[in-house]
Scaffold this active site. Structure first.
Site, mmCIF file in Angstrom:
data_model
loop_
_atom_site.group_PDB
_atom_site.id
_atom_site.type_symbol
_atom_site.label_atom_id
_atom_site.label_comp_id
_atom_site.label_asym_id
_atom_site.label_seq_id
_atom_site.Cartn_x
_atom_site.Cartn_y
_atom_site.Cartn_z
ATOM 1 N N TYR A 199 0.443 24.278 14.571
ATOM 2 C CA TYR A 199 0.815 24.262 13.156
ATOM 3 C C TYR A 199 -0.194 25.057 12.339
ATOM 4 C CZ TYR A 199 3.671 20.144 14.362
ATOM 5 O OH TYR A 199 4.580 19.281 14.918
ATOM 6 N N ASP A 222 9.732 17.884 9.356
ATOM 7 C CA ASP A 222 9.942 17.330 8.020
ATOM 8 C C ASP A 222 10.722 18.308 7.156
ATOM 9 O OD1 ASP A 222 8.599 15.013 8.623
ATOM 10 O OD2 ASP A 222 6.716 15.600 7.667
ATOM 11 N N ARG A 255 0.437 15.174 8.519
ATOM 12 C CA ARG A 255 0.203 14.472 7.250
ATOM 13 C C ARG A 255 -0.917 13.447 7.403
ATOM 14 N NH1 ARG A 255 5.408 11.716 5.616
ATOM 15 N NH2 ARG A 255 6.156 12.173 7.715
ATOM 16 N N ASP A 271 2.350 13.830 1.600
ATOM 17 C CA ASP A 271 2.704 15.204 1.218
ATOM 18 C C ASP A 271 3.098 15.216 -0.254
ATOM 19 O OD1 ASP A 271 5.268 14.134 1.082
ATOM 20 O OD2 ASP A 271 5.948 15.086 2.929
#
Length: 284
Positions: free
Chosen positions: A67, A39, A174, A81
């Protein structure tokens, strides 16, 4: 010709496509592609293939990823987000404790069902979901099954928590943030995201654009070194020419969809075994 993968540390506020364009300029070639979209607001590991390495991007699709995600509690957005519009807010809420977070995270380890955000590149009837979402068109996102191997809380703030995630392909962090909030009865959204690993590409070894400009072609990782997650098959030397020409070789081995083919230490490409016959899928 300069071939290989750049382990790029993508900065925030840049699309993966923008990153590809910059790498094209650095190495003066149009044959550049990326493995695993990141992203725009996220940063971290983005493998970039240069020249002949672009043929092997597809074999990185199944790699596990890691992550570090900061999840903001008390606020929810339509995109999952901070780029989206606020759709829910909780005032004067009590921040979950470490025990609360650990208890909730247990429900997301293993093979789970996940609904990707509507603001994503997943195609719905041939159109990207985020295009439909921006036009306020009604549509349903398909539920998918994903694998999460590890979730660990590394920090807790006044209204946020930072967690480390090890997961399989197709996992949306997300969505994980939204679902974790729902489990805790709080609106939640992803605040910051750093991808720390894609297969053998690790953030500790990742380079910036400036690094790539200074180092040049020597910063590219050889194609074969990026396919260590595939089983290796040693091909007899007398069948190398046949393999490179697309001819089959009879082998006594079970079927395999993807194999890293080598001969006398030299990487030849990726092959497959079907019904006792080895054939090339991609050659260098």
């Amino acid at each position: 010709m300069t071939d290989g993968f750049l382990n790029l540390n993508k900065p925030p506020c840049m699309t993966s496509h923008d990153a590809v364009n910059l790498v094209r300029k650095i190495f003066s070639t149009r044959k550049v592609g990326h493995a695993g979209t990141l992203d725009p607001q996220a940063c971290g590991v983005l493998p970039i293939a240069v020249n002949r390495a672009t043929k092997f991007i597809e074999y990185l699709a199944d790699c596990d990823k890691s992550y570090r995600a900061e999840i903001l509690f008390g606020t929810a957005t339509d995109s999952g987000d901070l780029e989206g519009s606020i759709i829910a807010r909780a005032e004067n809420f009590i921040m979950p404790t470490l025990d609360d977070l650990n208890a909730a995270l247990k429900f997301f380890v293993g093979e789970i069902e996940q609904t990707p955000p509507k603001f994503s590149a997943i195609k719905i009837n041939g159109r990207k979901a985020y295009d439909l979402a921006r036009k306020n068109l009604a549509f349903e996102m398909p539920i998918r099954r994903v694998k999460i191997f590890r979730l660990e809380v590394v920090a807790i703030g006044e209204n946020s928590a930072t967690i480390d995630v090890d997961c399989g392909k197709g996992t949306y962090i997300r969505s994980l943030a939204i679902d974790l909030g729902a489990r805790l009865n709080l609106p939640a959204t992803l605040k910051n995201l750093v991808r720390t690993r894609v297969g053998d590409f690790d953030l500790s070894d990742a380079l910036t654009f400036d690094d790539a400009k200074k180092i040049g072609a020597d910063c590219l990782v050889p194609i074969e070194n990026c396919l260590n997650h595939l089983p290796t098959f040693e091909l007899p030397n007398h069948r190398v020419k046949a393999f490179l020409n697309g001819l089959s070789t009879t082998v006594h081995a079970s079927d395999e969809k993807f194999l890293r083919i080598v001969s006398n230490g030299k990487f030849l490409g990726v092959g497959r075994i079907e019904r006792g016959n080895l054939r090339s899928s991609k050659i260098v």
